[in-house]
Scaffold this motif. Structure first.
Motif, PDB file in Angstrom:
ATOM      1  N   GLY A 172       0.779  -1.236   0.000  1.00 35.69           N
ATOM      2  CA  GLY A 172       0.000   0.000   0.000  1.00 35.69           C
ATOM      3  C   GLY A 172       0.804   1.276   0.000  1.00 35.69           C
ATOM      4  O   GLY A 172       0.504   2.208  -0.753  1.00 35.69           O
ATOM      5  N   LYS A 173       1.837   1.335   0.841  1.00 33.70           N
ATOM      6  CA  LYS A 173       2.622   2.579   0.944  1.00 33.70           C
ATOM      7  C   LYS A 173       3.375   2.895  -0.338  1.00 33.70           C
ATOM      8  O   LYS A 173       3.828   4.028  -0.535  1.00 33.70           O
ATOM      9  CB  LYS A 173       3.601   2.483   2.111  1.00 33.70           C
ATOM     10  CG  LYS A 173       4.614   1.370   1.990  1.00 33.70           C
ATOM     11  CD  LYS A 173       5.442   1.253   3.265  1.00 33.70           C
ATOM     12  CE  LYS A 173       6.409   0.074   3.194  1.00 33.70           C
ATOM     13  NZ  LYS A 173       7.139  -0.114   4.470  1.00 33.70           N
ATOM     14  N   HIS A 174       3.495   1.900  -1.236  1.00 32.63           N
ATOM     15  CA  HIS A 174       4.193   2.128  -2.501  1.00 32.63           C
ATOM     16  C   HIS A 174       3.250   2.536  -3.631  1.00 32.63           C
ATOM     17  O   HIS A 174       3.698   2.819  -4.740  1.00 32.63           O
ATOM     18  CB  HIS A 174       4.948   0.865  -2.914  1.00 32.63           C
ATOM     19  CG  HIS A 174       5.935   0.380  -1.885  1.00 32.63           C
ATOM     20  ND1 HIS A 174       7.054   1.103  -1.531  1.00 32.63           N
ATOM     21  CD2 HIS A 174       5.946  -0.735  -1.129  1.00 32.63           C
ATOM     22  CE1 HIS A 174       7.730   0.441  -0.609  1.00 32.63           C
ATOM     23  NE2 HIS A 174       7.080  -0.680  -0.340  1.00 32.63           N
ATOM     24  N   THR A 175       1.940   2.539  -3.354  1.00 29.52           N
ATOM     25  CA  THR A 175       0.969   2.870  -4.408  1.00 29.52           C
ATOM     26  C   THR A 175       0.827   4.369  -4.619  1.00 29.52           C
ATOM     27  O   THR A 175       0.329   4.802  -5.658  1.00 29.52           O
ATOM     28  CB  THR A 175      -0.431   2.313  -4.068  1.00 29.52           C
ATOM     29  OG1 THR A 175      -0.903   2.951  -2.865  1.00 29.52           O
ATOM     30  CG2 THR A 175      -0.394   0.802  -3.871  1.00 29.52           C
ATOM     31  N   GLY A 176       1.205   5.153  -3.622  1.00 32.72           N
ATOM     32  CA  GLY A 176       0.992   6.591  -3.703  1.00 32.72           C
ATOM     33  C   GLY A 176      -0.378   7.004  -3.210  1.00 32.72           C
ATOM     34  O   GLY A 176      -0.677   8.199  -3.103  1.00 32.72           O
ATOM     35  N   ALA A 177      -1.236   6.017  -2.898  1.00 34.49           N
ATOM     36  CA  ALA A 177      -2.579   6.333  -2.401  1.00 34.49           C
ATOM     37  C   ALA A 177      -2.518   6.876  -0.980  1.00 34.49           C
ATOM     38  O   ALA A 177      -1.597   6.564  -0.222  1.00 34.49           O
ATOM     39  CB  ALA A 177      -3.460   5.089  -2.443  1.00 34.49           C
ATOM     40  N   ARG A 178      -3.492   7.671  -0.639  1.00 36.72           N
ATOM     41  CA  ARG A 178      -3.590   8.179   0.733  1.00 36.72           C
ATOM     42  C   ARG A 178      -4.398   7.231   1.598  1.00 36.72           C
ATOM     43  O   ARG A 178      -4.160   7.123   2.798  1.00 36.72           O
ATOM     44  CB  ARG A 178      -4.247   9.558   0.732  1.00 36.72           C
ATOM     45  CG  ARG A 178      -3.446  10.603  -0.034  1.00 36.72           C
ATOM     46  CD  ARG A 178      -4.087  11.957   0.050  1.00 36.72           C
ATOM     47  NE  ARG A 178      -3.292  12.960  -0.673  1.00 36.72           N
ATOM     48  CZ  ARG A 178      -3.440  14.257  -0.533  1.00 36.72           C
ATOM     49  NH1 ARG A 178      -4.369  14.725   0.274  1.00 36.72           N
ATOM     50  NH2 ARG A 178      -2.692  15.092  -1.211  1.00 36.72           N
TER      51      ARG A 178
END
Length: 240
Positions: A172-178
């Motif tokens: 998740g932290k690599h997706t760029g999503a908040r």
């Protein structure tokens, strides 16, 4: 405030409070993920330490199933109510629509995410649907790169438990999503493939019974509901 139910630390929130908390997470310029455990999750987490850690490591842990609410009541630590994942997701779409944010849909059978996206944008015209991907991928990193390239603000991860929760925690932290939300079969609902129970059934906490009526093949999964209640009763008995 957190309340522990059979090893899982749930946030004790109403739907409105959960929506406010989610909006605050979505506004922050860093990654967060939300999980929506039901009784099946609880039983699976008992046998899967990594899954348990991933659930308890989420920024929000919302009680999706009525069985969780009943278990909390039996234990003597009642929750304010259940917060179905599909309803929390809808509240986050309202927030995203207000800011004109970017949405990515990951999961379900081929074609479902696209139809869900089409319907969502029709209802929330300010949302930018920046990408979709079905859940039948074998290369997790390739799926990650596709999501990251789309630069989403909000990410719905609908791969089924525990895959979706572990995927969010790992990538998740690599997706760029908040904000990423694990939502199981929610895309089928957004796409109109699966019908939710009528509101009267929902208010009575009988959404599970309606689904069983519509999908008798779910009987084996539904049988886990009373098992969780028995375990909750056992925990309270031990304390007394």
């Amino acid at each position: 405030m957190k309340k522990e139910i059979l090893g899982i630390q749930f946030d004790d929130l109403t739907r409105q409070e959960a929506a406010q908390a989610g909006a605050e997470l979505l506004a922050e310029d860093k990654f967060h993920y939300v999980v929506t455990p039901n009784p099946e999750f609880i039983l699976a987490a008992e046998k899967d330490r990594e899954f348990c850690q991933v659930l308890n490591g989420a920024d929000l842990v919302l009680a999706d199933g009525i069985g969780v609410v009943y278990s909390a009541r039996i234990k003597g630590t009642p929750l304010k109510g259940r917060v179905p994942g599909i309803e929390f997701a809808a509240d986050m779409l309202v927030c995203l629509n207000e800011t004109g944010g970017r949405l990515y849909l990951l999961g379900a059978k081929p074609g479902v995410a696209e139809e869900a996206g089409r319907r969502i944008v029709e209802q929330y015209p300010n949302i930018v649907l920046c990408g979709t991907q079905d859940g039948y991928f074998k290369d997790e990193e390739a799926a990650l790169l596709k999501v990251a390239a789309a630069r989403p603000d909000l990410l719905f991860v609908c791969l089924g438990a525990p895959k979706q929760e572990k995927w969010m925690a790992r990538w998740g932290k690599h997706t760029g999503a908040r904000l990423a939300i694990g939502l199981g079969g929610a895309l089928d609902v957004f796409a109109g493939k699966v019908e939710r129970a009528p509101e009267s059934w929902q208010k009575l906490g009988l959404e599970w019974a309606y689904r069983l009526k519509k999908e008798p093949q779910r009987a084996g999964r539904m049988a886990k509901l009373p098992l969780v209640l028995v375990k909750a009763a056992g925990e309270r008995f031990k304390k007394n």
